[in-house]
Design a protein around this motif. Structure first.
Motif, PDB file in Angstrom:
ATOM      1  N   HIS A  55      -4.658   0.463  -3.446  1.00  0.00           N
ATOM      2  CA  HIS A  55      -4.743   1.876  -3.070  1.00  0.00           C
ATOM      3  C   HIS A  55      -6.104   2.285  -2.507  1.00  0.00           C
ATOM      4  CE1 HIS A  55      -4.187   6.132  -3.021  1.00  0.00           C
ATOM      5  NE2 HIS A  55      -5.260   6.294  -3.777  1.00  0.00           N
ATOM      6  N   SER A  66      -7.948   6.148  -1.151  1.00  0.00           N
ATOM      7  CA  SER A  66      -7.945   7.573  -0.775  1.00  0.00           C
ATOM      8  C   SER A  66      -9.364   8.091  -1.018  1.00  0.00           C
ATOM      9  CB  SER A  66      -6.929   8.368  -1.601  1.00  0.00           C
ATOM     10  OG  SER A  66      -7.109   8.143  -3.000  1.00  0.00           O
ATOM     11  N   HIS A  78       0.872  -1.190   0.000  1.00  0.00           N
ATOM     12  CA  HIS A  78       0.000   0.000   0.000  1.00  0.00           C
ATOM     13  C   HIS A  78       0.899   1.227   0.000  1.00  0.00           C
ATOM     14  CE1 HIS A  78      -3.472  -2.496   1.192  1.00  0.00           C
ATOM     15  NE2 HIS A  78      -2.655  -3.082   2.044  1.00  0.00           N
ATOM     16  N   LEU A  98      -6.106  11.849   2.992  1.00  0.00           N
ATOM     17  CA  LEU A  98      -5.234  12.028   1.820  1.00  0.00           C
ATOM     18  C   LEU A  98      -5.919  12.832   0.727  1.00  0.00           C
ATOM     19  CD1 LEU A  98      -3.818   8.392   1.532  1.00  0.00           C
ATOM     20  CD2 LEU A  98      -2.688  10.375   2.561  1.00  0.00           C
ATOM     21  N   SER A 101       2.978  10.070  -1.414  1.00  0.00           N
ATOM     22  CA  SER A 101       3.125   8.734  -0.808  1.00  0.00           C
ATOM     23  C   SER A 101       3.734   7.769  -1.813  1.00  0.00           C
ATOM     24  CB  SER A 101       1.772   8.165  -0.384  1.00  0.00           C
ATOM     25  OG  SER A 101       1.167   8.959   0.567  1.00  0.00           O
ATOM     26  N   TYR A 110      -7.772   0.057  -7.105  1.00  0.00           N
ATOM     27  CA  TYR A 110      -8.386   0.863  -6.054  1.00  0.00           C
ATOM     28  C   TYR A 110      -9.245  -0.030  -5.159  1.00  0.00           C
ATOM     29  CZ  TYR A 110     -10.341   4.572  -3.424  1.00  0.00           C
ATOM     30  OH  TYR A 110     -10.657   5.363  -2.355  1.00  0.00           O
ATOM     31  N   TYR A 125      -0.086   4.135  -0.180  1.00  0.00           N
ATOM     32  CA  TYR A 125      -0.750   5.237   0.528  1.00  0.00           C
ATOM     33  C   TYR A 125      -0.425   5.251   2.020  1.00  0.00           C
ATOM     34  CZ  TYR A 125      -4.436   2.306   2.611  1.00  0.00           C
ATOM     35  OH  TYR A 125      -5.124   1.387   3.347  1.00  0.00           O
ATOM     36  N   ILE A 183      -0.880   7.810  -9.354  1.00  0.00           N
ATOM     37  CA  ILE A 183       0.139   6.832  -8.961  1.00  0.00           C
ATOM     38  C   ILE A 183       0.882   6.332 -10.200  1.00  0.00           C
ATOM     39  CG2 ILE A 183       0.528   4.592  -7.860  1.00  0.00           C
ATOM     40  CD1 ILE A 183      -2.070   5.128  -6.257  1.00  0.00           C
ATOM     41  N   ASP A 222      -1.166  14.243  -1.779  1.00  0.00           N
ATOM     42  CA  ASP A 222      -0.597  13.305  -0.800  1.00  0.00           C
ATOM     43  C   ASP A 222      -0.506  11.900  -1.386  1.00  0.00           C
ATOM     44  OD1 ASP A 222      -0.793  15.472   1.068  1.00  0.00           O
ATOM     45  OD2 ASP A 222      -2.916  14.961   1.277  1.00  0.00           O
ATOM     46  N   VAL A 223      -1.484  11.563  -2.249  1.00  0.00           N
ATOM     47  CA  VAL A 223      -1.432  10.269  -2.950  1.00  0.00           C
ATOM     48  C   VAL A 223      -0.153  10.220  -3.781  1.00  0.00           C
ATOM     49  CG1 VAL A 223      -2.548   8.874  -4.749  1.00  0.00           C
ATOM     50  CG2 VAL A 223      -3.940  10.033  -3.010  1.00  0.00           C
ATOM     51  N   ASP A 232      -6.521   7.220   5.522  1.00  0.00           N
ATOM     52  CA  ASP A 232      -6.757   7.270   4.068  1.00  0.00           C
ATOM     53  C   ASP A 232      -7.756   8.384   3.717  1.00  0.00           C
ATOM     54  OD1 ASP A 232      -9.330   6.029   4.243  1.00  0.00           O
ATOM     55  OD2 ASP A 232      -8.577   4.044   3.716  1.00  0.00           O
ATOM     56  N   SER A 288      -7.014   8.847  -9.017  1.00  0.00           N
ATOM     57  CA  SER A 288      -5.907   8.525  -8.098  1.00  0.00           C
ATOM     58  C   SER A 288      -4.963   7.483  -8.708  1.00  0.00           C
ATOM     59  CB  SER A 288      -6.440   8.039  -6.747  1.00  0.00           C
ATOM     60  OG  SER A 288      -7.289   6.912  -6.899  1.00  0.00           O
TER      61      SER A 288
END
Ligand SMILES: [Zn+2]
Length: 446
Positions: free
Chosen positions: A128, A130, A66, A100, A108, A156, A68, A141, A104-105, A97, A137
């Motif tokens: 993941h 968030s 993870h 976030l 991280s 996700y 996150y 990533i 921040d995603v 979570d 998201s």
């Protein structure tokens, strides 16, 4: 490119340790493995990467992580310490979570990718969450993974703990991202369909996920990490978790089940019969005090068990060592969890699992035609290191800080400990700058 002056650990079956051999890397693949003098004579003008006597081996693969979770490091949980895993979820992971934001995603993921390159982990299977930054998201990533040069499988975590709309947003994010990845089979980024865990999923949502998942795509879900997952499923449906997932068509040779600690004998059989992958994360299990998955028994049943980190630092050999030691003390028997069982999980099963997502060329092995995902390890043993005893050299002698060079698909991402694709200082500074905001939003929920 020619990789020269390395001692090769190939992780073929059977494993080989070879000296005097060079690797010809072309188009992201290991094109040839052959006597060094001969390869140099045939390719006098090609770039050379000198391993200076270090071990050259396939990069490590992490089967469950993870990204996150990066902002959990050093975070103080308010009030009395969580007394069990459900409280850890409620007091740590769920408020974290929710705290976030998209930036921040990104931060991280970047922090975790730096960590992976430095520690020689070249393929990562991420899970993941968030809830307040769902849409896009996975692209955020993926952009970070793309820049890093690493290989990753993203999804996700769909859950009902943020209402119907939250579940729907998670489903849409998975489907959208999976479809965007299906067009480019040569990509270093692949997708699967994420589900949090049975205990946060309603029947309706599981059905919606089954309907939404594109053909030939599997799932990635936590299963029976704590007893509560089983009792919740029994209360909701009268079925144990694996039976429930089986009924929904969630199991199968493309599905990853993380943990499987509290599954019973019939659930273990169902995992075996359906060809479902199980991942083992002993450091996380110890930290959460949730028990020990009976992975030796699962493997005897024919379940392919892999090794992941669950978001701990991407130090796969640390996970090897923990697995090696944990099962011995748990069973009070030093014969348990043989080094070869650790290799079966951490090397061969992880490579086979990753290979599902990146078909065509083998991963996690040095052989002609395999992906050139390699690491150099600055290890100089004082006893013989052979094809047969490598596992014990790794458990008792290797450290991830000995990784000096990391390559993925023939591209060097770290050379002599210098990161070439990501700016560690900048990434760390930005993450640290954002940390107070994340922690403030976390604390505001209590
Ligand atoms: Zn996990």
């Amino acid at each position: 490119m020619l990789v020269i002056n390395g001692k090769l650990i190939t992780w073929e079956q059977p494993n080989q340790v070879m000296e005097g051999q060079a690797l010809l890397i072309r188009d992201g693949l290991i094109a040839e493995v052959g006597p060094q003098a001969e390869l140099i004579a045939r390719h006098p003008d090609i770039d050379r990467l000198d391993a200076h006597g270090q071990y050259v081996m396939p990069g490590n693969i992490c089967a469950h992580t993870h990204f996150y979770g990066a902002y959990a490091r050093g975070l103080a949980i308010p009030g009395p310490a969580p007394k069990d895993f459900p409280e850890i979820l409620e007091k740590l992971w769920w408020p974290l979570d929710r705290a976030l934001r998209m930036e921040d995603v990104r931060a991280s993921a970047e922090v975790m990718l730096v960590d992976a390159i430095k520690h020689g982990t070249t393929t990562l299977i991420d899970h993941h969450a968030s809830p307040n930054a769902v849409k896009g998201s996975l692209d955020t990533i993926a952009e970070a993974v793309e820049r890093s040069g690493l290989r990753a499988v993203l999804c996700y975590e769909v859950t009902d703990r943020n209402g119907r709309d939250g579940a729907r947003a998670g489903i849409e994010e998975n489907v959208r991202f999976i479809q965007s990845k299906m067009t480019n089979r040569r990509s270093r980024i692949a997708a699967t369909f994420g589900l949090h865990a049975s205990l946060t999923l309603t029947e309706e949502t599981l059905e919606a996920c089954r309907e939404a998942v594109p053909q030939d795509v599997g799932f990635h879900i936590h299963v029976a990490e704590h007893e509560v997952d089983e009792y919740d499923s029994l209360a909701k449906t009268g079925m144990r978790v694996v039976d429930r997932l089986h009924r929904h068509g969630i199991l199968g040779p493309r599905t990853i089940v993380a943990h499987a600690i509290h599954v019973d004998a019939r659930e273990s059989e169902l995992l075996a019969e359906s060809g479902t992958w199980v991942t083992h994360q002993p450091r996380s299990n110890m930290n959460n005090g949730v028990g020990v998955a009976q992975v030796e028994s699962l493997m005897r049943l024919g379940v392919p068990v892999c090794l992941g980190t669950d978001g701990f630092s991407h130090t796969m050999w640390e996970e090897w060592k923990t697995a090696y030691l944990l099962h011995k003390v748990w069973n009070r028997d030093p014969r348990r969890m043989n080094g070869m069982d650790v290799v079966a999980m951490g090397v061969y099963n992880n490579a086979a699992l990753a290979g599902q997502f990146f078909p065509g060329n083998p991963l996690g092995v040095i052989t002609p035609g395999a992906q050139a995902d390699l690491i150099f390890v600055d290890y100089h043993p004082h006893t013989p290191l052979t094809a047969g005893n490598v596992p014990w050299h790794i458990v008792f002698g290797f450290h991830e800080s000995m990784v000096t060079t990391t390559m993925v698909a023939g591209k060097v991402l770290m050379r002599d400990r210098e990161l070439l694709t990501l700016d560690e200082e900048d990434i760390t500074a930005r993450a640290r700058q954002q940390a107070p905001g994340v922690w403030e939003r976390y604390n505001a929920q209590f």
